[in-house]
Every structure is written in C-alpha cells, then in structure tokens.
Motif scaffolding. Structure first.
Motif, PDB file in Angstrom:
ATOM      1  N   ALA A  87      33.728   6.617 -33.377  1.00 18.27           N
ATOM      2  CA  ALA A  87      32.490   6.184 -32.708  1.00 18.27           C
ATOM      3  C   ALA A  87      31.314   7.068 -33.117  1.00 18.27           C
ATOM      4  O   ALA A  87      30.220   6.581 -33.407  1.00 18.27           O
ATOM      5  N   TRP A  90      30.135   6.184 -36.527  1.00 14.71           N
ATOM      6  CA  TRP A  90      29.730   4.804 -36.747  1.00 14.71           C
ATOM      7  C   TRP A  90      28.238   4.620 -37.049  1.00 14.71           C
ATOM      8  O   TRP A  90      27.892   3.849 -37.961  1.00 14.71           O
ATOM      9  N   ILE A 138      28.168   3.665 -29.736  1.00 10.10           N
ATOM     10  CA  ILE A 138      28.480   2.265 -30.046  1.00 10.10           C
ATOM     11  C   ILE A 138      27.764   1.302 -29.100  1.00 10.10           C
ATOM     12  O   ILE A 138      28.104   0.112 -29.043  1.00 10.10           O
ATOM     13  N   VAL A 148      29.801  -4.418 -33.182  1.00  9.21           N
ATOM     14  CA  VAL A 148      30.931  -3.723 -32.557  1.00  9.21           C
ATOM     15  C   VAL A 148      31.672  -4.713 -31.668  1.00  9.21           C
ATOM     16  O   VAL A 148      31.069  -5.357 -30.797  1.00  9.21           O
TER      17      VAL A 148
END
Length: 248
Positions: A87, A90, A138, A148
């Motif tokens: 995460a 990301w 996220i 996502v």
C-alpha cells in the motif's frame, strides 16, 4: 510422531523436539526452511517435502497471453503478511504507471472465517488499527483510490483474477513464509512475482524479482509491469514433481 512444519520453529521448540524420542521426523515444507535448522541438533531429524499445489487444467487454460498493468496481492491482511508495504509503495507505482490497477484478494478474517467482522476497519479489509496504518495510501477523500479493488475472500473464482494479472505480490515482507502457496499459484497462472528475498521464496519463486530492501518494492513492481514478458508455470512444475518424487 512426525511434525509437519508449516511454520518456522523457535529454538525452544527445536530443542524440545530434538529431545523427544517419540518425535522421529521434522518435515519442513522447503529446503531453505530446513537449512535454517542446520546448526541445531534437531536438524538430524529433519527432512523436507514441498507442498503440492493443484490447479485444475480448466483454470490453467484461462490464462491470458496479453495482460494489462495489473498487480494482485493475495492472502491474509494481517501485519505479518505485509500488505501495508505494498500500500505504501502504491502511489509511486501509480505515478509511474497511471493505468496500473491493484487487486486485493483476502482480508483480516481469512484464517478465522467465523469471526465477527465488526472488528475490521472502514474498508472491511483488516483490523481497525492495522487498516488505519496504511489506508491513506490507497484512499482519497475516504474512498478507495481509482484502480484499487478489494475483492475479499474468494474461492475458485480467484483464478479468474489470477488469469489476467501481470504482477503478483505475495507477502512483500517475507515474514513467516516457509513456502508460499500463493506465489506458486500466481506463477502457474502466468504472473511475474515481486517480493522479499526470504527462505520460502528462494524455493518457489522463479519468475520475477526478489528484493533485499522493502524500499525497492515500488521500483521492482514498475519494472515488471513495464516489461514485455509474463511469467509461466514451467519452473513451478519442477517444484511439484520434486514434491511428488519425495512423497513416493
């Protein structure tokens, strides 16, 4: 008695098993796992048999040759399985590959399906405190960021997702991994793997990148997403054949 070691053994447990005459064998699920006990006398009772992973031909036949920029995490969403590391990486992945998509299969109740879900966070992904630790990476305005997808716990339908993914990220922390069935399943379905160099992955990951520092995670994912290649199951089949030969 034969102890089947799906988890790593502590020094105290190794000593107890070494002393116990009723324990005749300690069976690890990988050679690297077994080698960690080489300096302990319990090693004299040790051997290893790889886990078997059975994916029906029906699902293997669904593998896509051309894949979008998709990344999949699969497993329990608990601290020792490392989703927080993915995460955190990301936003950097998304900046470099704008059309990248992240799919998360599993949640914090994977190993306790009957557990009350009220203890999970707002996303229904993990225990509240753990989820709050990484959810900002996220989400945007208290909603999941674009691209996502939280799929929850899946059954056989997980193979429909794995058939189209390009990069699999099983437990990017590497902690607790003695073998990692998820990594084998992902490769057999055609994915490239990105994760931490650790005992379990040294036995099972043949397609992709194993990094030494979690700060390399985003860069490795980006590299694999942009590479004009996908993984394959040939090397994983070696593991299964080796396992069957040991059992027979």
């Amino acid at each position: 008695m034969i102890v089947w070691c799906h988890n790593f053994l502590t020094s105290r447990e190794l000593t107890a098993y070494a002393r116990c005459q009723n324990v005749t064998r300690l069976i690890a699920v990988g050679r690297e796992q077994m080698d960690l006990y080489r300096d302990h006398r319990a090693f004299l009772k040790s051997d290893y048999i790889y886990n078997c992973v059975d994916i029906p031909d029906y699902y293997l036949s669904k593998k896509k040759k051309i894949r979008k920029h998709t990344v999949v995490y699969m497993g329990a969403v608990i601290p020792s399985k490392g989703l927080h590391l993915l995460a955190k990486a990301w936003p950097e992945v998304k900046k470099a590959v704008p059309d990248a998509e992240l799919f998360v299969i599993g949640n914090g109740n994977l190993y306790s399906r009957n557990k009350d879900t009220s203890g999970l966070g707002a996303l229904g992904l993990a225990e509240k405190d753990y989820e709050q630790m990484f959810s900002k990476y996220i989400t945007e305005d208290n909603k999941l960021s674009e691209g996502v997808h939280l799929l929850g716990v899946l059954g056989k339908e997980k193979y429909d997702v794995l058939a189209e993914m390009k990069v699999g990220v099983p437990n990017p922390s590497g902690r607790t991994e003695t073998f990692c069935i998820c990594a084998v399943e992902m490769q057999m379905m055609g994915a490239r793997i990105v994760s931490k160099r650790c005992a379990g992955y040294l036995d099972t990951v043949y397609n992709g990148i194993l990094y030494d520092n979690s700060r390399e995670l985003a860069g490795c994912i980006i590299s694999e997403l942009l590479a004009e290649k996908i993984g394959g199951g040939k090397m994983c089949i070696r593991i299964l054949r080796s396992s069957l030969c040991q059992i027979l």
